[in-house]
Design an enzyme around this catalytic site. Sequence first.
Site, short mmCIF file in Angstrom:
data_model
loop_
_atom_site.label_atom_id
_atom_site.label_comp_id
_atom_site.label_asym_id
_atom_site.label_seq_id
_atom_site.Cartn_x
_atom_site.Cartn_y
_atom_site.Cartn_z
N GLY A 169 -0.67 -2.06 5.93
CA GLY A 169 -0.41 -3.28 6.70
C GLY A 169 -1.44 -4.34 6.40
O GLY A 169 -2.08 -4.33 5.34
N ARG A 179 -11.17 -10.40 -3.03
CA ARG A 179 -10.83 -9.96 -1.67
C ARG A 179 -10.60 -8.44 -1.67
O ARG A 179 -9.89 -7.91 -2.52
CB ARG A 179 -9.57 -10.68 -1.19
CG ARG A 179 -9.06 -10.25 0.19
CD ARG A 179 -8.00 -9.18 0.11
NE ARG A 179 -7.38 -8.90 1.40
CZ ARG A 179 -6.59 -7.86 1.63
NH1 ARG A 179 -6.34 -7.00 0.67
NH2 ARG A 179 -6.06 -7.67 2.82
N GLY A 214 -4.60 -5.86 6.06
CA GLY A 214 -5.92 -5.26 5.98
C GLY A 214 -6.97 -5.93 6.84
O GLY A 214 -7.84 -5.25 7.41
N GLY A 231 -9.32 -5.33 0.94
CA GLY A 231 -8.68 -5.08 2.23
C GLY A 231 -9.22 -3.83 2.90
O GLY A 231 -10.33 -3.38 2.62
N ASP A 232 -8.39 -3.27 3.77
CA ASP A 232 -8.80 -2.09 4.52
C ASP A 232 -8.75 -0.81 3.68
O ASP A 232 -9.47 0.16 3.96
CB ASP A 232 -7.86 -1.89 5.72
CG ASP A 232 -6.42 -1.68 5.24
OD1 ASP A 232 -5.89 -2.59 4.56
OD2 ASP A 232 -5.84 -0.61 5.52
N THR A 240 0.81 -1.21 0.00
CA THR A 240 0.00 0.00 0.00
C THR A 240 0.85 1.28 0.00
O THR A 240 1.95 1.29 0.54
CB THR A 240 -0.95 0.02 1.23
OG1 THR A 240 -1.63 -1.22 1.28
CG2 THR A 240 -1.94 1.14 1.20
N1 GLY Z 1 -3.44 -2.85 3.54
C1 GLY Z 1 -3.79 -3.28 2.27
C2 GLY Z 1 -4.51 -4.54 2.21
O1 GLY Z 1 -4.49 -5.31 3.16
O2 GLY Z 1 -5.13 -4.79 1.20
#
Ligand code: GLY
Length: 294
Positions: free
Chosen positions: A216, A192, A218, A194-195, A164
């Site tokens: 990090g 999928r 997610g 993530g955050d 990221t």
């Molecule tokens: N921090 C990015 C992800 O986990 O996709």
Amino acid sequence: MTTAIVVHGGAGAWGEVPERLTRAMPACIAAAQAGQAILLAGGSALDAVETAVNILENEPVLDAGRGSYPNANGEIEMDALIMDGSDLNLGAVAAVTRVQNPISLARKVLEHPNHNFLVGAGAEAFADQIGFPRCEVADLLTDENLLHYHNHKNTTANEAHGDTVGAVAIDSNGNIATATSTGGTRHKLPGRVGDSPLVGSGGYADNWTAAVSATGHGEALMKIIISKRVCDLVGDGLSAQAACDAAIQMLAERVQGTGGLIAVDARGQVGVARNTNAMPYAYAIDDKPIVSGK
Ligand code: GLY
């Protein structure tokens, strides 16, 4: 009014190929310099973070735009979020392919009168509808990532060098903004998310408190809505640095997560924290020289 910009190139192990970290640092410095130039010319925090993240997305050693990690099928699906702290308006995209700069597509979503978040085929159709520049998957997939994919596709190993990219800024009008962009985790399942594109997790910006960008793992970061948490801690009176430190401690203790944070508060104070091996970052306050680290 103090201006400031902070950028990161992803928190992670960064140990597999140490040379990658050496290549990540100049990209972070260039991104901070570009953002600083916009802010010193009276430009907006939103423009500064978008431009800074474009530079990081274009650096193939970083997991965003060109350089995104392939998923379990060897395909690329990217997520991005941009948020304007002046009015809490935001734009996000998830699982997008064939877009070199997902943060700029997220910015177009932010500018849409009715929508905040577009995913997958819908986000792709929106890009085509507005004439947003498209690219080929081959333009995003680096030889290094392709080789890693073929060497590890039958394993569950997903240890990342980094992960990221992001930027936060405050402009001369006191407006603050955040931008976060990612290729997600290595070997992730198709679909999928993530955050990074989730408001409050991958980033948050509110003129009343702070702007934050997270990086990090997610699945852990989203459980504690980490970026909004940092903003709330700043609202409670913590400095940007103390709030980032507290949120990273909570990430470790509450959900056994690893990651990193950058923040700038409404007074232009900066915070940087991680509990991974490294996280390349750079920041610039007013017209002072760039500070960088890992
Ligand atoms: N921090 C990015 C992800 O986990 O996709």
